[in-house]
Write an enzyme that holds these catalytic residues in place. Sequence first.
Site, PDB file in Angstrom:
ATOM      1  N   GLY A  46     -15.051  -1.388  11.956  1.00 52.08           N
ATOM      2  CA  GLY A  46     -14.176  -1.405  10.139  1.00 52.08           C
ATOM      3  C   GLY A  46     -13.716  -2.203   9.609  1.00 52.08           C
ATOM      4  CB  ALA A  47     -13.074  -4.330   7.587  1.00 51.46           C
ATOM      5  CD  GLU A  69      -2.674   0.895   5.162  1.00 51.02           C
ATOM      6  OE1 GLU A  69      -1.439   0.719   4.864  1.00 51.02           O
ATOM      7  OE2 GLU A  69      -3.057   1.171   4.170  1.00 51.02           O
ATOM      8  CG  MET A  70      -5.739   1.960  11.940  1.00 49.02           C
ATOM      9  SD  MET A  70      -4.263   2.146  12.341  1.00 49.02           S
ATOM     10  CE  MET A  70      -3.297   3.116  11.326  1.00 49.02           C
ATOM     11  CD  GLN A  84       4.523  -5.906   3.502  1.00 50.88           C
ATOM     12  OE1 GLN A  84       4.941  -4.424   3.411  1.00 50.88           O
ATOM     13  NE2 GLN A  84       2.889  -5.347   3.092  1.00 50.88           N
ATOM     14  CD  GLU A 138       6.372  -1.770   8.297  1.00 53.50           C
ATOM     15  OE1 GLU A 138       6.096  -2.877   9.263  1.00 53.50           O
ATOM     16  OE2 GLU A 138       6.505  -1.649   6.915  1.00 53.50           O
ATOM     17  N   PRO A 139       8.009  -4.061  10.956  1.00 53.34           N
ATOM     18  CG  PRO A 139       7.468  -6.084  12.607  1.00 53.34           C
ATOM     19  CD  PRO A 139       6.739  -4.699  12.695  1.00 53.34           C
ATOM     20  CB  CYS A 159      -0.861   0.370   1.240  1.00 53.37           C
ATOM     21  SG  CYS A 159      -0.338   0.279   2.385  1.00 53.37           S
ATOM     22  NE  ARG A 204       7.703   0.545   0.117  1.00 52.66           N
ATOM     23  CZ  ARG A 204       9.237   1.434   0.256  1.00 52.66           C
ATOM     24  NH1 ARG A 204       9.734   2.000  -0.661  1.00 52.66           N
ATOM     25  NH2 ARG A 204       9.379   2.225   2.029  1.00 52.66           N
TER      26      ARG A 204
END
Length: 417
Positions: free
Chosen positions: A185-186, A188-189, A116, A110-111, A50, A52
């Site tokens: 909600g569903a 990204e956050m 990815q 962030e791991p 999301c 890059r």
Amino acid sequence: MQLYALGLNHHTAPLAIRERVAFQPERLDQALHELTGSERVREVAILSTCNRTELYFAAEQPQLAADWLAGYHQLQLAQVSPYLYSYPQRDAIRHMFRVASGLDSMVLGEPQILGQVKEAARRAEEAGTMGTLLHKLFQNTFAVAKEVRSTTAIGANIVSMAAAAVHLTERIFERVADQHVLFIGAGEMIELCAAHFAGAGPRSMVVANRTEARADALAARFGAQTMRLDTIGDVLPRFDVVVSCTASPLPIVGLGMVERAVKARRHRPMVMVDLAVPRDIEPEVGGLDDVFLYTVDDLAQVVDAGLESRQQAVLEAEGIIDQRVDGFLHWMQARDAVPTIRALREHAEGVRQAEIERALRQLARGDDPERVIEALSHGLTNKLMHGPTRYLNQSEGETQADASRLVQQLFNLTRHD
């Protein structure tokens, strides 16, 4: 062939552009094969998240990849070129190491990005577009990321909203594992929050969302259940933790709803985390005695404190990365020299075989063995020294001095003035 990294990310491009050049997972193999269909791109891997979209490839020059990227997504190059960056060789290697180590992420350290990057390598490997060069680069990338995370404090502190939500919950409840969690909600956050809470192993997790398909997909990932958004008021007393982040213009959880839930819970505490802007939970809820309401600003304070402690770790991580870049470039240079080394050895072996065959013929016809060995040694010396001697004799002017220094280095000679 040179290594390149080409792409755009959250630093260089707005979301509207990033969306247009993102690769759908089901079409990634096709894209990899399409790009390597050109003889000028021999190896390639694609990282698409999301934040890059990046191509890592070996080619003669990067422009072909830029043209292809725009065309593949049915865009004009002029539409994306202002947002693109292109890194050759050393910078490309360094960029990959920084990305996998979390130094180029929206949330420092962030791991998730390492997983990815590993997935990008796996897809390229399965598609057959990962050659020796990229394979070695990815293996080094994983090793560098592991070293950065194990020897620095880059991942030691809370630097994401999702992690901060879990941290604040742990202030109220001794064990998140004993709690029931509701996600409203569903997006990204919420997905990031669900991943962090799932790591703590809560007793149950439920996803409520306006679009049932998205709720089902998210719940399936984390072994959660789903519910309709309009039933929240009826079941709210069941939940100890509520995390909400929707795009609703009006609050979803009101003061009266929470008051009834607290009463039904017999005043057992509730943690409510509102990550939405505008807010999903009415601000007055924070005034209830048994409710601990945290907003985006509250979580940001936790994140800021963690970021400060990570800045020193960034300096240490950059030092590690610079050293490992030098090491990989040394491997590449040594690899480039392999054909020359092989040719040199084959030449020397040919000379040796020819001289031995001559010596054996001389011995067979009865020549003096001592004189044959002497001739053999002279023959080897003369033929092996012919090339360097001819190179020196043909050099003139300034090139002669350079040639002399080169031969001295090659044969480890001590110059006597």
